[in-house]
Design a protein around this motif. Structure first.
Motif, PDB file in Angstrom:
ATOM      1  N   LEU A  90       0.829  -1.200   0.000  1.00 31.36           N
ATOM      2  CA  LEU A  90       0.000   0.000   0.000  1.00 31.36           C
ATOM      3  C   LEU A  90       0.866   1.254   0.000  1.00 31.36           C
ATOM      4  N   ASP A  91       1.930   1.234   0.785  1.00 35.30           N
ATOM      5  CA  ASP A  91       2.861   2.368   0.823  1.00 35.30           C
ATOM      6  C   ASP A  91       3.477   2.606  -0.555  1.00 35.30           C
ATOM      7  N   LEU A  92       3.874   1.542  -1.228  1.00 39.84           N
ATOM      8  CA  LEU A  92       4.462   1.670  -2.566  1.00 39.84           C
ATOM      9  C   LEU A  92       3.452   2.235  -3.557  1.00 39.84           C
ATOM     10  N   LEU A  93       2.254   1.662  -3.590  1.00 40.31           N
ATOM     11  CA  LEU A  93       1.276   2.058  -4.595  1.00 40.31           C
ATOM     12  C   LEU A  93       0.638   3.410  -4.309  1.00 40.31           C
ATOM     13  N   ALA A 116       2.233   5.811  -8.583  1.00 39.15           N
ATOM     14  CA  ALA A 116       0.945   5.922  -9.265  1.00 39.15           C
ATOM     15  C   ALA A 116       1.102   6.557 -10.647  1.00 39.15           C
ATOM     16  N   LEU A 117       1.980   7.555 -10.746  1.00 40.09           N
ATOM     17  CA  LEU A 117       2.197   8.212 -12.035  1.00 40.09           C
ATOM     18  C   LEU A 117       3.001   7.332 -12.990  1.00 40.09           C
ATOM     19  N   VAL A 122       3.082   4.018 -13.064  1.00 43.12           N
ATOM     20  CA  VAL A 122       2.182   2.969 -13.551  1.00 43.12           C
ATOM     21  C   VAL A 122       1.260   3.542 -14.621  1.00 43.12           C
ATOM     22  N   GLY A 123       0.744   4.734 -14.408  1.00 42.52           N
ATOM     23  CA  GLY A 123      -0.118   5.368 -15.410  1.00 42.52           C
ATOM     24  C   GLY A 123       0.599   5.609 -16.722  1.00 42.52           C
ATOM     25  N   ALA A 124       1.826   6.089 -16.645  1.00 43.66           N
ATOM     26  CA  ALA A 124       2.601   6.341 -17.872  1.00 43.66           C
ATOM     27  C   ALA A 124       2.895   5.039 -18.605  1.00 43.66           C
ATOM     28  N   LEU A 125       3.141   3.979 -17.852  1.00 42.10           N
ATOM     29  CA  LEU A 125       3.465   2.688 -18.477  1.00 42.10           C
ATOM     30  C   LEU A 125       2.242   1.989 -19.062  1.00 42.10           C
ATOM     31  N   GLU A 126       1.048   2.485 -18.743  1.00 43.79           N
ATOM     32  CA  GLU A 126      -0.161   1.936 -19.378  1.00 43.79           C
ATOM     33  C   GLU A 126      -0.121   2.166 -20.884  1.00 43.79           C
ATOM     34  N   GLU A 127       0.630   3.180 -21.307  1.00 38.71           N
ATOM     35  CA  GLU A 127       0.734   3.508 -22.731  1.00 38.71           C
ATOM     36  C   GLU A 127       1.640   2.533 -23.473  1.00 38.71           C
ATOM     37  N   GLY A 128       2.312   1.637 -22.738  1.00 41.20           N
ATOM     38  CA  GLY A 128       3.196   0.645 -23.344  1.00 41.20           C
ATOM     39  C   GLY A 128       4.605   0.768 -22.795  1.00 41.20           C
ATOM     40  N   PRO A 129       5.496  -0.150 -23.208  1.00 40.17           N
ATOM     41  CA  PRO A 129       6.882  -0.129 -22.719  1.00 40.17           C
ATOM     42  C   PRO A 129       7.556   1.198 -23.035  1.00 40.17           C
ATOM     43  N   GLN A 130       8.354   1.672 -22.084  1.00 41.09           N
ATOM     44  CA  GLN A 130       9.012   2.961 -22.269  1.00 41.09           C
ATOM     45  C   GLN A 130      10.416   2.936 -21.702  1.00 41.09           C
ATOM     46  N   ARG A 131      11.246   3.760 -22.292  1.00 39.84           N
ATOM     47  CA  ARG A 131      12.610   3.930 -21.806  1.00 39.84           C
ATOM     48  C   ARG A 131      12.615   4.923 -20.648  1.00 39.84           C
ATOM     49  N   VAL A 175      -3.275  -3.390 -11.348  1.00 39.90           N
ATOM     50  CA  VAL A 175      -3.377  -2.265 -10.407  1.00 39.90           C
ATOM     51  C   VAL A 175      -3.514  -0.938 -11.151  1.00 39.90           C
ATOM     52  N   ALA A 176      -3.239  -0.940 -12.445  1.00 39.43           N
ATOM     53  CA  ALA A 176      -3.318   0.303 -13.223  1.00 39.43           C
ATOM     54  C   ALA A 176      -4.729   0.878 -13.229  1.00 39.43           C
ATOM     55  N   GLY A 177      -5.731   0.035 -13.299  1.00 42.51           N
ATOM     56  CA  GLY A 177      -7.116   0.498 -13.313  1.00 42.51           C
ATOM     57  C   GLY A 177      -7.486   1.276 -12.056  1.00 42.51           C
ATOM     58  N   PRO A 178      -7.331   0.665 -10.870  1.00 41.75           N
ATOM     59  CA  PRO A 178      -7.653   1.404  -9.646  1.00 41.75           C
ATOM     60  C   PRO A 178      -6.823   2.682  -9.481  1.00 41.75           C
ATOM     61  N   LEU A 179      -5.548   2.646  -9.845  1.00 44.37           N
ATOM     62  CA  LEU A 179      -4.729   3.856  -9.732  1.00 44.37           C
ATOM     63  C   LEU A 179      -5.190   4.911 -10.732  1.00 44.37           C
TER      64      LEU A 179
END
Length: 130
Positions: free
Chosen positions: A26-29, A35-36, A38-47, A99-103
């Motif tokens: 919970l502390d991590l998420l 949270a940001l 994970v949201g950015a990575l929803e767009e796909g793999p990134q450098r 976890v991306a959905g809830p975040l």
């Protein structure tokens, strides 16, 4: 809501219990950079550099620590491609996509209610932090 622990490490999962390992997750998420990221990575793999530009204001050190913790907990995969210069990509795992959905809902809620939050702060005489 407490759930039985399938791993046998303790009796039950209960984020309200002081010694429950759920609190570490919970502390991590609940961390803004996690949270940001994970949201950015929803767009796909990134450098790394792309993530750093997307997460305006994060330092390289904090982003590295955040990605490392997300990787250690199974939310992010780190793939190294043998190239010169070294090419590293970060991507969400199945757990990370879960976890991306809830975040995402939390991030959207904050954006939708920020004006209300600022108004509430003004009513209490507290300074506008966000």
């Amino acid at each position: 809501m407490a759930l039985a622990c399938r791993s046998g490490l303790h009796d039950r999962h209960d984020v309200y219990a002081a010694q429950c390992p759920c609190r570490d997750v919970l502390d991590l998420l609940a961390n803004k950079w996690s949270a940001l990221a994970v949201g950015a990575l929803e767009e796909g793999p990134q450098r790394f550099g792309v993530l750093q530009r997307r997460l305006e204001g994060v330092s390289p050190k904090v982003l590295t620590q955040t990605l490392r913790r997300l990787e250690e907990n199974g939310f992010v995969d780190r793939t190294i491609y043998p190239a010169v210069p070294l090419h590293v990509e970060y991507a969400l795992t199945d757990l990370g996509r879960g976890v991306a959905g809830p975040l995402g809902l939390l991030r959207s809620w904050v954006e939708e209610h920020l004006d209300d939050i600022h108004a509430a702060r003004a009513d209490t005489g507290r300074p506008q932090e966000a």
